[in-house]
Design an enzyme around this catalytic site. Structure first.
Site, PDB file in Angstrom:
ATOM      1  CG  ASP A   1       6.538  -3.545   6.742  1.00  0.00           C
ATOM      2  OD1 ASP A   1       6.628  -4.749   6.411  1.00  0.00           O
ATOM      3  OD2 ASP A   1       6.453  -2.619   5.929  1.00  0.00           O
TER       4      ASP A   1
ATOM      5  CE  LYS B   1       2.679  -1.077   0.310  1.00  0.00           C
ATOM      6  NZ  LYS B   1       4.103  -1.465   0.438  1.00  0.00           N
TER       7      LYS B   1
ATOM      8  CD  GLU C   1       3.012  -4.230   5.773  1.00  0.00           C
ATOM      9  OE1 GLU C   1       2.746  -3.990   4.585  1.00  0.00           O
ATOM     10  OE2 GLU C   1       3.210  -3.335   6.620  1.00  0.00           O
TER      11      GLU C   1
ATOM     12  N   GLY D   1       1.560   2.434   1.462  1.00  0.00           N
ATOM     13  CA  GLY D   1       2.133   3.510   0.672  1.00  0.00           C
ATOM     14  C   GLY D   1       3.417   3.096  -0.015  1.00  0.00           C
TER      15      GLY D   1
ATOM     16  CE  LYS E   1       4.335   0.180   7.180  1.00  0.00           C
ATOM     17  NZ  LYS E   1       3.854  -0.293   5.860  1.00  0.00           N
TER      18      LYS E   1
ATOM     19  CG  ASP F   1       3.127  -5.019   1.304  1.00  0.00           C
ATOM     20  OD1 ASP F   1       2.676  -4.912   0.156  1.00  0.00           O
ATOM     21  OD2 ASP F   1       3.900  -4.182   1.789  1.00  0.00           O
TER      22      ASP F   1
ATOM     23  CB  SER G   1       5.303   3.809   7.157  1.00  0.00           C
ATOM     24  OG  SER G   1       6.267   2.791   7.020  1.00  0.00           O
TER      25      SER G   1
ATOM     26  CE  LYS H   1       8.758   0.053   6.027  1.00  0.00           C
ATOM     27  NZ  LYS H   1       8.082  -0.809   5.040  1.00  0.00           N
TER      28      LYS H   1
END
Length: 368
Positions: free
Chosen positions: A189, A263, A214, A291, A162, A239, A136, A164
């Protein structure tokens, strides 16, 4: 087993690099290590995940302390437990506060697996002996820096990237990544930073063959995500919206999601995480393990969870050295060509490094 004593260590560690998302910037990570003891002196370890500020959920380091000390420990201390699944019921009078609950519940799972001479993965029904992992990447100060990081992680063998995104840092970034890395497994994400007013913008992401987007919309939403998913070809992954098996069931029935990020901390522990996994497997919905910038104890629990069979997509469980100069466990978590071997020792399969733990410990509270 009877829970006779609980050590709660307040930790503070510094990430190698700041982690930046749409909701903030983090470099100092505070958390708690929970060490539970049974009547024979056996121990199990868990790690809290909430951040110092309520960016991700309403929970924080200080609310974790309050809920564990004033509510969860009194419910659990000197309680006889046959199986860790019972902890969810024991904690049920306390509403939500899932991250506080998970910190203790995971420690009891570790203790149980050690008492029964199993790996934690075996204790929860896992079968994989290695897990595929992705990375990530937080929001970067420049596109060139982002491209350099992606190139570095591809060379290290990570199976999925991934990135952001947030309003103003989205389409151009993804477009550039796809131009330079046309074949990498890529997902975006959003951390709840868009609304339905952004449908036209989000539809542009369909052009870039993303694995998933996400949590594009509000953290507590499943209704608008269903409306958005109907407009997109790219799968939506939920998520923050999924706090329980019931949330997962409703989201899948509504068509709000085609993938779920599980998670442990967000859903209140391994018992609920396993229930969500099993339901998604029954419905043909793939899952992966997200995570929370965990240190080694929490990371080891994530690895055990990911050994379950429906974790078919690479998760966020990168190696220890990606985050920390030194981790709090022996051996540290190592990624080899995009895979992590599931530890073979009983329980979480790694040992707390007490010298390192003492180095980063702010204080400790003992309950007995």
């Amino acid at each position: 087993m009877i829970i006779k004593k609980i050590n709660m260590r307040h930790m503070k560690m510094t990430l190698k690099n700041p982690f930046v998302t749409s909701f903030g910037r983090l470099q100092e990570k505070e958390f708690f290590l929970l060490e539970v003891f049974d009547e024979n002196g056996n121990t199990g370890w868990g790690e809290s995940a909430a951040f110092q500020a309520p960016w991700y959920t309403e929970e924080t380091v200080q609310t974790t302390l309050h809920i564990i000390r004033d509510f969860l420990v009194p419910l659990l201390l000197n309680k006889e437990i046959s199986h860790p699944d019972e902890v969810t019921e024991i904690f049920s009078p306390i509403k939500k506060n899932n991250m506080a609950k998970a910190a203790i519940e995971t420690a009891i799972w570790d203790l149980y697996a050690k008492r029964t001479n199993q790996t934690l993965g075996q204790a929860i029904g896992g079968s994989n002996d290695k897990i595929a992992v992705g990375i990530s990447i937080g929001i970067q100060t420049s596109t060139d820096k982002l491209l350099d990081l992606v190139h570095h992680y591809i060379e290290e063998g990570y199976k999925r990237l991934k990135v952001k995104i947030k309003p103003g840092y989205d389409i151009e970034v993804i477009q550039k990544l796809r131009e330079v890395f046309p074949n990498v497994l890529l997902m975006a994400d959003a951390n709840s930073s868009y609304t339905l007013d952004d449908i036209d913008l989000l539809k542009q992401l369909d052009d870039y063959q993303l694995m998933m987007i996400e949590q594009p919309l509000a953290s507590d939403d499943i209704v608008d995500h269903a409306k958005l998913q109907k407009k997109l070809n790219t799968p939506i992954c939920l998520d923050e919206s999924i706090l329980s098996l019931e949330d997962a069931r409703k989201a899948i029935e509504l068509g709000s999601t085609k993938v779920i990020n599980i998670k442990i901390a967000r859903v209140g522990g391994l018992t609920e995480a396993k229930k969500i996994h099993d339901y998604c497997m029954e419905k043909g919905v793939p899952v992966w393990c997200g995570g929370m910038l965990e240190a080694g104890i929490g990371r080891a629990h994530n690895i055990a969870l990911t050994s379950l069979p429906n974790f078919t997509l690479p998760g966020d469980t990168a190696g220890s050295s990606h985050y920390w100069e030194v981790d709090i466990i022996n051996p540290e978590i190592v990624v080899n060509n995009g895979f992590i071997d599931v530890p073979k020792g009983n329980g979480i399969g790694v040992e707390p490094n007490m010298k390192v733990i003492e180095r980063f410990m702010l204080d400790m509270v003992v309950f007995e």
